[in-house]
Write a protein that holds these residues in place. Structure first.
Motif, PDB file in Angstrom:
ATOM      1  N   ALA A  68       0.836  -1.190   0.000  1.00  0.00           N
ATOM      2  CA  ALA A  68       0.000   0.000   0.000  1.00  0.00           C
ATOM      3  C   ALA A  68       0.877   1.248   0.000  1.00  0.00           C
ATOM      4  O   ALA A  68       1.865   1.311   0.725  1.00  0.00           O
ATOM      5  N   PRO A  69       0.503   2.242  -0.824  1.00  0.00           N
ATOM      6  CA  PRO A  69       1.240   3.504  -0.792  1.00  0.00           C
ATOM      7  C   PRO A  69       0.958   4.232   0.518  1.00  0.00           C
ATOM      8  O   PRO A  69      -0.191   4.272   0.975  1.00  0.00           O
ATOM      9  N   VAL A  70       2.006   4.796   1.122  1.00  0.00           N
ATOM     10  CA  VAL A  70       1.879   5.505   2.395  1.00  0.00           C
ATOM     11  C   VAL A  70       2.784   6.732   2.387  1.00  0.00           C
ATOM     12  O   VAL A  70       3.635   6.899   1.514  1.00  0.00           O
ATOM     13  N   CYS A  71       2.598   7.559   3.382  1.00  0.00           N
ATOM     14  CA  CYS A  71       3.520   8.655   3.668  1.00  0.00           C
ATOM     15  C   CYS A  71       4.292   8.250   4.918  1.00  0.00           C
ATOM     16  O   CYS A  71       3.700   7.801   5.890  1.00  0.00           O
ATOM     17  N   ALA A  72       5.613   8.409   4.879  1.00  0.00           N
ATOM     18  CA  ALA A  72       6.420   7.968   6.017  1.00  0.00           C
ATOM     19  C   ALA A  72       7.536   8.972   6.279  1.00  0.00           C
ATOM     20  O   ALA A  72       8.068   9.590   5.349  1.00  0.00           O
ATOM     21  N   ALA A  73       7.866   9.118   7.547  1.00  0.00           N
ATOM     22  CA  ALA A  73       8.988   9.952   7.963  1.00  0.00           C
ATOM     23  C   ALA A  73       9.734   9.215   9.064  1.00  0.00           C
ATOM     24  O   ALA A  73       9.125   8.663   9.969  1.00  0.00           O
TER      25      ALA A  73
END
Length: 124
Positions: free
Chosen positions: A118-123
């Motif tokens: 799944a595409p996600v936003c990560a930091a």
């Protein structure tokens, strides 16, 4: 066509987060209905097969799963492990994920390992 496009959409992320892919692998622990992958065996598998391929980090969650056995058609329930890894480039990591899946299937006589991306936003 719309569903296919949704699978490849890159998320719009707010800094400091960046687009990434979350890959979840689901490993059944039942071995041919006669034994179970022990905690020690699982830990050794992670140490030998997963960590060398994904040294930047991972998460393991205990789970309980259910699936339809392809040979018998019966519904089976078993304890499972969910392995979550976030990668910047899923295409570049694909062969490493495939190697982990193949190693688990071989080592513990498994029919399959479920893989979800799944595409996600990560930091970090």
């Amino acid at each position: 066509m719309l569903l296919l496009a949704a699978c490849t959409t890159t998320p719009i992320c707010r800094a400091p987060a960046k687009p990434a892919t979350q890959v979840d692998l689901y490993f059944g622990r039942d071995i041919d209905g006669t034994a179970e992958v022990s905690d020690a065996q699982w830990s050794l598998f992670v140490d030998q097969e997963v960590t060398p391929r994904f040294p930047d980090g991972l998460t393991v969650i205990d789970a309980h799963g259910q699936y339809r056995d392809t040979a018998s058609g019966r519904i089976s329930r078993e304890r499972s492990k969910r392995l979550t890894i976030v990668v910047d480039d899923a295409a570049a990591a694909r062969s490493r994920f495939d190697a982990v899946i193949d190693a688990y299937k071989r080592r513990f006589q498994q029919q399959s390992v479920l893989k979800v991306e799944a595409p996600v936003c990560a930091a970090f």
